[in-house]
Design an enzyme around this catalytic site. Structure first.
Site: not given
Length: 297
Positions: A40-41, A138, A239, A245, A278, A284
């Site tokens: 996530k970062g 996270e 996807d 994010d 994407r 993506s």
């Protein structure tokens, strides 16, 4: 140019693409497997960099093959990695199943991210130089708290994505300027399933909240003003990994550029809509020129 610092995770995403995700005890045959840099970062860092900001990342990778790929992937997208540590042991991994409707389920194994439990010399100065600090959950909470305290001490806007969802210490919430949960995280934080009511409840703890609603767009609330709902562009999702994010990274850039809130939200929604068309998370994420071409006021 806008400077954004991200304190958070870097993972290698191990992605299996299937027609339908397996139920407990079930085995299914997938059609493809890919390894894609994520976390996530790192995802938010890449999203912000591609959206036009100068971005610096604080985090850690392992001294394995994934670690070097993760660092290279960040740098290839224009993210400064001088504050990404290399530690003994494996890098973080995320094991992801993506179905034919674009939905996903994820298991995260922290690896090197678990060592990011404090700021090291140079981190505070980097955060102090930023226009915004992006945080997620996270990495260990101790580092998230340290980042939020540092940002508050230097007057830096702090944006928190409360994922994976968990109870948030009051000290952390007191240092957050903008909280960006998805509707499930908002419900988990408040015990309120309705996103409008959940957003309103969260305003008791933070001054601004954006609840992302997937294909339905997002909801923005702030104290003393009417809620603002912004729709998402209609697209066919391939996807959805990393879409949230992408939204946060692009939103941070738009707000740091002092765009009006409605415009910033629509711009970020356009970026997220491009990303779900994407495969992959960071792979993506759109570039600024693509967002501008897709954005409609």
């Amino acid at each position: 140019m806008t400077h954004i610092v991200v304190l958070g995770s870097t993972n290698m995403d191990l992605v299996a693409y299937v027609e339908k995700a397996p139920q407990r005890g079930e085995t299914v045959t997938g059609r493809e497997f890919r390894t894609i840099p994520g976390g996530k970062g790192a995802n938010q860092a890449v999203a912000a960099a591609r959206a036009g900001a100068t971005v610096s990342m604080i985090g850690a990778v392992g001294n394995d093959a994934f670690g070097s790929r993760l660092r290279t992937g960040l740098e290839h997208s224009g993210v400064n990695t001088d504050h990404v540590r290399t530690v003994e042991g494996p890098s973080g991994t995320a094991h992801i199943v993506v179905d034919d409707e674009g939905g996903n389920s994820i298991v995260v194994i922290p690896g090197a991210n678990g060592t990011v439990d404090h700021l090291v010399p140079g981190d505070e100065g980097l955060i102090a130089s930023a226009d915004a600090l992006l945080l997620q959950l996270e990495i260990p909470m101790a580092a998230v708290l340290a980042g939020a305290r540092t940002a508050r001490a230097h007057g830096v806007r702090t944006v928190l994505t409360p994922a994976p969802a968990r109870p948030l210490p009051p000290e952390l919430l007191s240092g957050v300027d903008l909280l960006v949960p998805n509707e499930h995280e908002a419900a988990a934080l408040t015990g309120v399933p309705d996103p409008f009511a959940a957003a309103d409840a969260l305003l008791a703890q933070v001054p601004e909240v954006v609840v992302t609603l997937g294909p339905a767009g997002c909801l923005y609330v702030t104290r003393g003003a009417e809620p603002l709902a912004v729709p998402a562009p209609r697209v066919t999702a391939v996807d959805s990994t990393g879409a949230g994010d992408t939204f946060v990274g692009a939103l941070a850039v738009a707000l740091a550029e002092e765009r009006p809130v409605r415009e910033a939200l629509a711009w970020a929604a356009a970026a997220a809509a491009l990303s779900v068309q994407r495969e992959g998370a960071s792979a993506s994420m759109p570039y600024r020129s693509e967002i501008e071409a897709r954005y409609t006021a």
